[in-house]
Design an enzyme around this catalytic site. Structure first.
Site, mmCIF file in Angstrom:
data_model
loop_
_atom_site.group_PDB
_atom_site.id
_atom_site.type_symbol
_atom_site.label_atom_id
_atom_site.label_comp_id
_atom_site.label_asym_id
_atom_site.label_seq_id
_atom_site.Cartn_x
_atom_site.Cartn_y
_atom_site.Cartn_z
ATOM 1 N N ASP A 201 -36.641 20.535 28.570
ATOM 2 C CA ASP A 201 -35.960 20.393 29.684
ATOM 3 C C ASP A 201 -34.416 20.336 29.512
ATOM 4 O O ASP A 201 -34.049 19.180 29.103
ATOM 5 C CB ASP A 201 -36.487 19.128 30.529
ATOM 6 C CG ASP A 201 -35.717 19.359 31.998
ATOM 7 O OD1 ASP A 201 -34.591 19.294 32.269
ATOM 8 O OD2 ASP A 201 -36.436 18.958 32.889
ATOM 9 N N HIS A 202 -33.884 21.390 29.597
ATOM 10 C CA HIS A 202 -32.390 21.403 28.680
ATOM 11 C C HIS A 202 -31.655 20.187 29.461
ATOM 12 O O HIS A 202 -30.634 20.060 28.708
ATOM 13 C CB HIS A 202 -31.612 22.825 28.954
ATOM 14 C CG HIS A 202 -31.191 23.085 30.145
ATOM 15 N ND1 HIS A 202 -32.018 23.722 31.275
ATOM 16 C CD2 HIS A 202 -29.838 23.148 30.312
ATOM 17 C CE1 HIS A 202 -31.052 24.086 32.331
ATOM 18 N NE2 HIS A 202 -29.587 23.589 31.863
ATOM 19 N N HIS A 264 -35.655 19.399 36.055
ATOM 20 C CA HIS A 264 -34.224 18.524 36.083
ATOM 21 C C HIS A 264 -34.156 17.238 36.800
ATOM 22 O O HIS A 264 -33.617 16.375 36.432
ATOM 23 C CB HIS A 264 -33.296 19.604 36.137
ATOM 24 C CG HIS A 264 -33.270 20.808 35.348
ATOM 25 N ND1 HIS A 264 -33.957 21.102 34.189
ATOM 26 C CD2 HIS A 264 -32.983 22.048 35.799
ATOM 27 C CE1 HIS A 264 -34.018 22.267 33.596
ATOM 28 N NE2 HIS A 264 -33.467 23.150 34.940
HETATM 29 C C1 BG6 Z 1 -32.335 26.312 35.012
HETATM 30 C C2 BG6 Z 1 -32.936 27.327 36.146
HETATM 31 O O1 BG6 Z 1 -33.633 25.690 34.679
HETATM 32 O O2 BG6 Z 1 -31.118 25.635 35.356
HETATM 33 C C3 BG6 Z 1 -31.543 27.896 36.877
HETATM 34 O O3 BG6 Z 1 -33.855 27.995 36.127
HETATM 35 C C4 BG6 Z 1 -30.264 27.020 37.129
HETATM 36 O O4 BG6 Z 1 -31.742 28.540 38.042
HETATM 37 C C5 BG6 Z 1 -30.166 26.419 35.877
HETATM 38 O O5 BG6 Z 1 -29.214 27.680 37.289
HETATM 39 C C6 BG6 Z 1 -28.974 25.366 36.065
HETATM 40 O O6 BG6 Z 1 -28.796 24.669 34.590
HETATM 41 P P1 BG6 Z 1 -27.161 24.381 34.389
HETATM 42 O O7 BG6 Z 1 -27.285 23.604 32.802
HETATM 43 O O8 BG6 Z 1 -26.211 25.380 34.540
HETATM 44 O O9 BG6 Z 1 -26.729 23.251 35.134
#
Ligand code: BG6
Length: 512
Positions: A201-202, A264
């Site tokens: 989960d980045h 997230h």
């Molecule tokens: C991803 C989603 O997990 O997270 C995307 O699939 C979203 O739709 C993105 O844009 C948002 O990540 P960040 O790091 O730009 O907030």
């Protein structure tokens, strides 16, 4: 000076015994190495790690994709990806040195003959190094391939090694509902032990998300008020100004709830609400997170309409530019009912949080990109100031901004200079940019090294995924069963007005 030195000498209970282990010699195989994620995130992250000397001395990367390609062609692809997307301008020497460690093996993920070829390539790299290297398999493919790849790795005897560690990193989404997540988990556990599995989960790799833990557990100041006696409600926002880009195929089958809330946003919620772990050991931290998720009672079908709002963007303007509505985006069916906005009211039913509503909202094509957690305290119990004085008094708000303008701010009432007692909210702010004067690493840099090191603290455990889907599933089902279309909102706006009613009297969403 003496005081500072003494302070430095004090043991830090949070970090004691947690010296970062070195990254062991590793061969990383990326499945889906020519895909968008590899191009935009993984390859640039590896370059930045190389730039910082954070990769092990013995490190190899094998790219895997269906396309036939030579090692040289793959290096050309990686060079372009890094040059276009690295957060720092590549140093030619570091870049070429890294590219020299890249290999490519082309095969379709369902092709059982491909895996022995990959195994031979990994063993050839061991032979070159004169030692056995750890193996990390990174599944950066469409989710439909996750199960096939795991099963095939097992069939080719690549899921385990007697002498070195074998790990697997799985990108999101892990399942598309509770049943499919459990099915996938059954495949995963047939091939790997849980300690080998690193579910991405980045958001957990973001500095500011980790700072939620630092903020809560490295400071004594906030703990006494961190509960239902002092907190009125919490708002967690993940707003984006971008639309769905070229991802219609994925997004239309997913929608905002699966895309951002299930993973997230629930992660942000758990970090905010969890009890302090006894140590920052991966399982101790994740045990506490699971307890929070378990304490969220899934909504009953008849509660869903009252506690959730789903929306879909119409055409509008963002930053002065006209943008199309969701139904006009390339690849989106003209009658799609997929939500591009979701707002939820949840409650964590435990002693600390019972009765405190936690509101989540996320959406595409909103007024601006901002991810933040806002904790609003209760109003003061008695307003002693009369007339003018009382006008500007607002409940304290504590805002942890994940992105952009990363930082923490606390609002408080202060007396406006002058002969009268008038009060105005003012902010006390900490900003990463000005305080640390350094650029934060990308989430993937942290996550890739943690996985190579075997530290799973910032990865989602199986029971966490299960608990997340258990919260989301009933909402998905109720939305699915409902005849009502998503609420429309104009691109570039604050979202559908219906979301205001979710908060209840006397509360309002923070302006984006
Ligand atoms: C991803 C989603 O997990 O997270 C995307 O699939 C979203 O739709 C993105 O844009 C948002 O990540 P960040 O790091 O730009 O907030």
């Amino acid at each position: 000076m003496a005081v500072a030195a003494a302070a430095q000498a004090l043991p830090n209970p949070l970090t004691e015994g947690l010296e970062r282990l070195p990254v062991p010699p590793t061969t990383l195989s990326i499945f889906g190495a020519t895909g968008d994620l590899a191009r935009r995130k993984l390859l640039p992250a590896l370059y930045n790690l190389a730039h910082e000397g954070a990769l092990p001395q013995r490190f190899n990367l094998i790219g895997i994709a269906r396309k036939e390609m030579s090692d040289e062609e793959f290096r050309g692809f990686a060079r372009e990806a890094i040059t276009s997307f690295s957060r720092r301008r590549p140093d030619p020497q570091v870049l070429e040195e890294l590219l020299g460690r890249l290999r490519y093996v082309g095969f379709g993920f369902g092709d059982q003959d491909g895996y022995p070829k990959l195994k031979a390539a990994i063993e050839a790299l061991d032979a070159d190094a004169g030692m056995l290297l750890n193996r990390v398999h990174y599944l950066s493919t469409a989710p439909g391939y996750f199960g096939t790849i795991m099963e095939s790795l097992k069939a080719a005897d690549m899921n385990w090694h007697a002498d070195v560690d074998v790990r697997v990193i799985v990108e999101k989404p892990f399942g598309s509902d509770l049943a499919s997540a459990r099915e996938l988990q059954a495949v995963v556990s047939a091939a790997f032990r849980e300690q080998q599995v690193f579910r991405i989960d980045h958001y957990l790799g973001k500095e500011t998300v980790q700072n939620v833990l630092a903020f809560r557990f490295a400071n004594f100041l906030f703990e006494p008020v961190w509960n239902r006696n002092y907190i009125d409600h919490v708002q967690i926002t993940a707003a984006e100004d971008l639309g769905i880009g070229s991802r219609a195929g994925y997004y239309d089958a997913s929608g905002a709830l699966r895309d951002l809330v299930q993973n997230h946003m629930l992660q942000l919620l758990t970090l905010l609400c969890m009890e302090p772990p006894t140590s920052f050991d991966a399982d101790k931290v994740r045990d506490e997170k699971v307890k929070v998720l378990d304490a969220i009672r899934p909504l009953r079908p008849d509660e869903v309409a009252r506690n959730t709002v789903r929306g879909q963007y119409l055409a509008g303007a963002i930053g002065g530019e006209d943008v199309p509505g969701y139904l006009e985006e390339d690849g989106v069916p003209a009658d799609s009912g997929t939500e591009t906005y979701a707002a939820l009211r949840l409650e964590v039913n435990n002693w600390r949080w019972a009765g405190v509503p936690i509101f989540l909202r996320t959406g595409k094509r909103l007024a601006r990109k901002v991810t933040e957690i806002a904790v609003q305290l209760k109003p003061v119990p008695h307003m002693a100031f009369q007339d003018d004085g009382a006008v500007g008094v607002r409940p304290n708000q504590l805002v942890l901004t994940v992105q952009p303008n990363e930082g923490v701010s606390i609002s408080m009432g202060a007396k406006v200079p002058g002969t009268r007692m008038s009060i105005r909210p003012v902010n006390m702010e900490f900003l990463y940019g000005t305080t640390f004067m350094s650029q934060s690493p990308e989430a993937y840099e942290r996550l890739i090294t943690d996985a190579m090191r075997g530290d799973a603290t910032l990865f989602t455990r199986n029971d966490e995924v299960d608990a997340q889907w258990s919260i989301i599933d009933p909402i998905l089902s109720a939305w699915h069963a409902s005849e009502a279309p998503p609420e429309p909102y104009e691109a570039g706006s604050e979202g559908p007005p219906e979301a205001d009613a979710l908060l209840g009297a006397g509360r309002s969403w923070r302006t984006l």
